[in-house]
Write a protein that holds these residues in place. Structure first.
Motif, PDB file in Angstrom:
ATOM      1  N   HIS B   8      52.832  49.942  43.930  1.00 25.85           N
ATOM      2  CA  HIS B   8      52.226  50.498  42.644  1.00 25.85           C
ATOM      3  C   HIS B   8      50.816  50.967  42.817  1.00 25.85           C
ATOM      4  N   VAL B   9      50.449  52.106  41.821  1.00 23.53           N
ATOM      5  CA  VAL B   9      49.142  52.438  41.959  1.00 23.53           C
ATOM      6  C   VAL B   9      48.008  51.734  41.647  1.00 23.53           C
ATOM      7  N   LEU B  10      48.573  50.688  40.760  1.00 20.69           N
ATOM      8  CA  LEU B  10      47.797  49.683  40.456  1.00 20.69           C
ATOM      9  C   LEU B  10      47.378  48.580  41.645  1.00 20.69           C
ATOM     10  N   GLY B  11      48.238  48.764  42.721  1.00 19.58           N
ATOM     11  CA  GLY B  11      47.886  47.947  43.934  1.00 19.58           C
ATOM     12  C   GLY B  11      46.602  48.427  44.605  1.00 19.58           C
ATOM     13  N   LEU B  12      46.381  49.721  44.493  1.00 16.92           N
ATOM     14  CA  LEU B  12      45.110  50.180  44.879  1.00 16.92           C
ATOM     15  C   LEU B  12      43.819  49.530  44.339  1.00 16.92           C
ATOM     16  N   ILE B  13      43.581  49.000  43.047  1.00 19.74           N
ATOM     17  CA  ILE B  13      42.636  48.256  42.625  1.00 19.74           C
ATOM     18  C   ILE B  13      42.355  46.949  43.419  1.00 19.74           C
ATOM     19  N   THR B  14      43.702  46.378  43.677  1.00 18.57           N
ATOM     20  CA  THR B  14      43.490  45.339  44.355  1.00 18.57           C
ATOM     21  C   THR B  14      42.839  45.385  45.761  1.00 18.57           C
ATOM     22  N   HIS B  15      43.300  46.440  46.636  1.00 20.04           N
ATOM     23  CA  HIS B  15      42.773  47.099  47.801  1.00 20.04           C
ATOM     24  C   HIS B  15      41.246  47.103  47.631  1.00 20.04           C
ATOM     25  N   LEU B  16      40.911  47.822  46.595  1.00 20.24           N
ATOM     26  CA  LEU B  16      39.361  48.296  46.305  1.00 20.24           C
ATOM     27  C   LEU B  16      38.508  46.925  46.083  1.00 20.24           C
ATOM     28  N   ALA B  17      39.128  46.223  45.236  1.00 20.70           N
ATOM     29  CA  ALA B  17      38.528  44.878  44.776  1.00 20.70           C
ATOM     30  C   ALA B  17      38.306  44.060  46.134  1.00 20.70           C
ATOM     31  N   LYS B  18      39.240  44.099  46.976  1.00 14.70           N
ATOM     32  CA  LYS B  18      39.193  43.165  48.323  1.00 14.70           C
ATOM     33  C   LYS B  18      38.122  43.756  49.231  1.00 14.70           C
ATOM     34  N   GLU B  22      34.836  41.711  50.144  1.00 10.95           N
ATOM     35  CA  GLU B  22      34.511  41.294  51.695  1.00 10.95           C
ATOM     36  C   GLU B  22      33.185  42.063  52.165  1.00 10.95           C
ATOM     37  N   TYR B  23      32.875  43.180  51.748  1.00 10.40           N
ATOM     38  CA  TYR B  23      31.398  43.881  52.197  1.00 10.40           C
ATOM     39  C   TYR B  23      30.614  43.929  51.376  1.00 10.40           C
ATOM     40  N   TRP B  24      30.305  43.433  50.159  1.00  5.35           N
ATOM     41  CA  TRP B  24      29.504  43.784  49.033  1.00  5.35           C
ATOM     42  C   TRP B  24      28.164  43.620  49.605  1.00  5.35           C
ATOM     43  N   PHE B  25      27.885  43.110  50.593  1.00  7.06           N
ATOM     44  CA  PHE B  25      26.485  42.790  51.423  1.00  7.06           C
ATOM     45  C   PHE B  25      26.004  44.034  51.858  1.00  7.06           C
ATOM     46  N   LEU B  29      22.287  45.554  51.757  1.00  5.40           N
ATOM     47  CA  LEU B  29      21.589  46.088  52.809  1.00  5.40           C
ATOM     48  C   LEU B  29      20.998  47.410  52.430  1.00  5.40           C
ATOM     49  N   LEU B  30      22.035  48.458  52.000  1.00  5.13           N
ATOM     50  CA  LEU B  30      21.230  49.799  51.783  1.00  5.13           C
ATOM     51  C   LEU B  30      20.221  49.601  50.777  1.00  5.13           C
ATOM     52  N   LEU B  31      20.411  49.009  49.751  1.00  2.00           N
ATOM     53  CA  LEU B  31      19.270  49.117  48.683  1.00  2.00           C
ATOM     54  C   LEU B  31      18.076  48.390  49.145  1.00  2.00           C
ATOM     55  N   TRP B  32      18.044  47.443  50.033  1.00  2.00           N
ATOM     56  CA  TRP B  32      16.901  46.777  50.484  1.00  2.00           C
ATOM     57  C   TRP B  32      16.009  47.920  51.658  1.00  2.00           C
ATOM     58  N   GLN B  33      17.173  48.739  52.164  1.00  2.00           N
ATOM     59  CA  GLN B  33      16.379  49.446  53.469  1.00  2.00           C
ATOM     60  C   GLN B  33      16.254  50.873  52.870  1.00  2.00           C
ATOM     61  N   TRP B  34      16.525  50.918  51.281  1.00  2.00           N
ATOM     62  CA  TRP B  34      16.422  52.156  50.883  1.00  2.00           C
ATOM     63  C   TRP B  34      15.064  53.183  51.197  1.00  2.00           C
ATOM     64  N   ILE B  46      25.183  56.924  52.428  1.00  2.00           N
ATOM     65  CA  ILE B  46      25.939  56.882  51.243  1.00  2.00           C
ATOM     66  C   ILE B  46      27.219  57.358  51.623  1.00  2.00           C
ATOM     67  N   ALA B  47      27.420  58.653  52.494  1.00  2.00           N
ATOM     68  CA  ALA B  47      28.600  58.906  53.024  1.00  2.00           C
ATOM     69  C   ALA B  47      29.676  57.835  53.459  1.00  2.00           C
ATOM     70  N   ALA B  48      28.995  57.024  54.435  1.00  2.00           N
ATOM     71  CA  ALA B  48      29.676  55.857  55.195  1.00  2.00           C
ATOM     72  C   ALA B  48      30.131  54.904  54.057  1.00  2.00           C
ATOM     73  N   LEU B  49      29.320  54.672  53.102  1.00  3.81           N
ATOM     74  CA  LEU B  49      29.811  53.724  52.199  1.00  3.81           C
ATOM     75  C   LEU B  49      31.108  54.220  51.211  1.00  3.81           C
ATOM     76  N   VAL B  50      30.718  55.417  51.157  1.00  2.00           N
ATOM     77  CA  VAL B  50      31.952  56.072  50.162  1.00  2.00           C
ATOM     78  C   VAL B  50      33.393  56.002  50.789  1.00  2.00           C
ATOM     79  N   VAL B  51      33.334  56.385  52.135  1.00  2.00           N
ATOM     80  CA  VAL B  51      34.440  56.297  53.308  1.00  2.00           C
ATOM     81  C   VAL B  51      34.917  54.777  53.254  1.00  2.00           C
ATOM     82  N   TRP B  52      34.022  53.944  53.451  1.00  2.00           N
ATOM     83  CA  TRP B  52      34.328  52.472  53.732  1.00  2.00           C
ATOM     84  C   TRP B  52      34.976  51.781  52.460  1.00  2.00           C
ATOM     85  N   PHE B  53      34.227  52.121  51.316  1.00  2.00           N
ATOM     86  CA  PHE B  53      34.782  51.415  49.973  1.00  2.00           C
ATOM     87  C   PHE B  53      35.666  52.206  49.138  1.00  2.00           C
TER      88      PHE B  53
END
Lengths: 156, 480
Positions: B8-18, B22-25, B29-34, B46-53
């Motif tokens: 179900h589409v709601l499963g997408l939320i789980t994937h995004l949350a996971k 796992e990679y919130w840091f 890292l980006l904010l620190w190096q901004w 930013i493009a890389a983060l959009v792709v990754w997340f």
């Protein structure tokens, strides 16, 4: 205790001897490096002395124990179980029912290969246990025997 | 159900949350190096983060499909590397269903399937947000494959199979009183205290200094008060944590399957076949020993129930000791119906001091070092000595065991103030070990180790300093 148990092949003593020699050589290298560090960077010299003592004592003790290690290491295969026995001061008796055996692995490093011996590891679903060295032919026979018995046990 | 289906589409939320979990840091890292980045690199980052997340989890969700066939569950997944996983029903150890409260109105849940394969970490299959009917279908097929006679009618698959009438077995629901007692005696307090102390360590130094300056006037009452507050907070936290996880715990037996359901915000349902149970364990920390409260768990060859105590599936979280056997026997037939006397494998009276001695030897070196190097506080470590002594006594008193029949042994151990009793069938013992030193031989003593499978590893049940005669007798029973 195990009336029909077998000793490992006597050549295993030679392997143990060489591995003792190996640990002596490693000890010498470590001691030399420490001595070098002592000369170069003024590391404390008790490190060198301690390392030298360990290098000398450890192989002597290890070599001295080889006959006993050999005498007290035994194995036995019955139609229902693989049994192993080892240790002189701290004795160990181990039983693995054939029906629980999942796989048998033969493995030989360069020393064992040169002496035409091989390690035999018997694995269950939870644990694995190793016989340190067997004649290649005996090991293969053993593997066939265990797998044969395991097949039969599973048909029960 | 032979066409591949997406979750179900709601499963997408789980994937995004996971992914975020796992990679919130990376955000940090980006904010620190901004400040150090040129505009070009900011854009790239930013493009890389959009792709990754965003893009990565979406494609992951989009490429994950499952098919439930009459013989197996087939999972397709992967973006660059296509995985195709085929799990026949007889290989499935446990089916685990987790339903968060927000998924309940949609009749969706997360489904996890576990096999006994030696792969570590993740369950073999994790399907976020699939209809609840999927698990029902799988369970029906699974029961059908274990009963060949019925299997024939089901495998001529026409539509979704209708539930096979199953003999509804006994069921058990935890009482409020037992759950409360269970929650109050949880040793989850200890990690929470550590967390609280960790937070304390992070507080700004000047707060601490101010507090200490004020506290200097009434140092001892303040210290004691602070300790009590920390303990109380931790205790309430642990209490709520247990209450939320084991809320409305129920155990039912259907055919040859056991099913446990529990949890407040997330209903967690685990189904496991009875014949896959490697061993049953009763566990009791010293607090629960005083309350005569036992916890019953089963050891399985898979890692279902990763949130449970020690990752083992809990069958009865809290049960009064005198009702334990009568309650458990209907669920697992080979567990005895009455409490047996575990008097065969006990530590002989003249050997008990060895356990005290060993416990003391373990703490001796740290105590000596602390007393010597860290005065005056190091002297506090002297309290470890009586603790070790009583630990040794605890082990000696709680060690027990007995061979109940030709097929069954019960073994009891005492470790770190916890008494554990194992009920093990002979066919589930993977190997058995007897150890004794040359000094134990004249005293006719020996250690016994029984290895059973536990998750992907072994559980070694170790009973030390037993009568050698009894141990060798068990060895002979096992090898014959």
């Amino acid at each position: 205790m195990l009336p029909t148990s077998h000793h490992l092949p006597p050549r295993i003593k030679r392997i143990w001897g060489y591995s003792t020699l190996g640990s002596f050589v490693v000890g010498l290298v470590v001691t030399a490096l420490l001595y070098w560090a002592h000369l170069g960077w003024h590391w404390a010299n008790w490190l060198v002395i301690a390392s030298a003592i360990v290098t000398l004592i450890e192989p002597i003790v290890e070599a001295g124990l080889i006959p006993y290690r050999y005498r007290f290491t035994r194995y036995q295969i019955t139609p229902v179980a693989v049994e192993m026995q080892s240790g002189m001061v701290f004795k160990k008796r181990l039983a693995i029912p054939i029906a629980r055996v999942q796989d048998v692995t033969l493995k030989a490093g360069p020393l064992l290969q040169w002496q035409k011996l091989t390690q035999v590891t018997v694995a269950t679903a939870a644990t694995s246990h190793t016989i340190e060295g067997l004649e290649l032919t005996v090991a293969e026979q053993l593997r066939e025997q265990i797998m044969q018995l395991a097949q039969e046990a599973r048909h029960d | 159900m032979t066409k591949p289906r997406h979750s179900h589409v709601l499963g997408l939320i789980t994937h995004l949350a996971k992914q975020i979990q796992e990679y919130w840091f990376l955000f940090i890292l980006l904010l620190w190096q901004w400040g150090n980045l040129s505009p070009l690199w900011r854009g790239v980052a930013i493009a890389a983060l959009v792709v990754w997340f965003l893009a990565w989890p979406i494609t992951k969700w989009a490429t994950l499909t499952y098919i439930v066939t009459p013989d197996a569950v087939v999972i397709h997944s992967g973006i660059f590397v296509r995985h195709q996983l085929h799990i026949p029903y007889p290989r499935i150890q446990t089916v685990q269903r987790q339903q968060w409260f927000y998924l309940r109105p949609f009749h969706l849940e997360t489904l996890k399937l576990e096999t006994a394969s030696h792969e570590d970490g993740q369950p073999e299959v994790r399907l976020p947000a699939v209809p609840t009917s999927v698990a029902d279908t799988i369970n029906t097929y699974r029961q059908a494959t274990t009963k060949p006679s019925i299997a024939a009618t089901v495998t001529t698959e026409s539509a979704a199979p209708t539930a096979i009438p199953q003999s509804q077995g006994p069921s058990y629901r935890i009482t409020h009183r037992a759950l409360t007692q269970f929650a109050l005696t949880s040793t989850g307090v200890i990690p929470l205290v550590l967390v609280l102390l960790g937070i304390y360590g992070k507080l700004p130094k000047d707060w601490e200094n101010q507090a200490l300056a004020q506290a200097a006037h009434y140092a001892l009452p303040f210290l004691v008060g602070a300790i009590i507050v920390v303990l109380l907070i931790a205790w309430v936290g642990a209490y709520l944590w247990v209450l939320i996880r084991y809320y409305h715990f129920t155990l039912t037996k259907t055919g040859d399957q056991l099913e446990t359901v529990k949890g407040l915000f997330q209903r967690n349902t685990v189904t496991a076949p009875i014949d896959r149970i490697q061993a049953v364990r009763f566990k009791q920390n010293i607090l629960r020993q005083w309350l005569h409260l036992q916890t019953v768990q089963v050891l399985l060859a898979s890692k279902a129930a990763t949130d449970d105590d020690d990752h083992d599936l809990v069958l009865l979280p809290a049960i009064a000791q005198d009702q334990l056997y009568a309650t458990l026997h209907p669920f697992i037939p080979w567990v005895p119906a009455t409490a047996p006397q575990l008097t065969d494998f006990v530590v002989p009276r003249q050997a008990r001091w060895l356990l005290n001695r060993n416990a003391l030897l373990v703490v001796a070196l740290p105590v000596i070092l602390l007393c010597w190097l860290w005065q005056p506080w190091g002297y506090l470590s002297l309290f470890l000595l009586p603790l070790a002594y009583f630990q040794g006594r605890f082990v000696a008193r709680n060690t027990g065991g007995r061979r109940l029949s030709d097929e069954l042994v019960m073994l009891q151990t005492g470790h770190v103030w916890t008494r554990e009793t194992f009920v093990v069938r002979r066919q589930q013992i993977q190997s058995l070990e007897v150890n004794f030193s040359v000094w134990m031989r004249p005293k006719h003593l020996a250690h016994l180790t029984v290895n059973v499978r536990h998750g992907n590893r072994k559980q070694a049940i170790e009973l030390r300093y037993l009568s050698a005669k009894q141990v060798h007798a068990l060895y002979d029973w096992y090898t014959n």
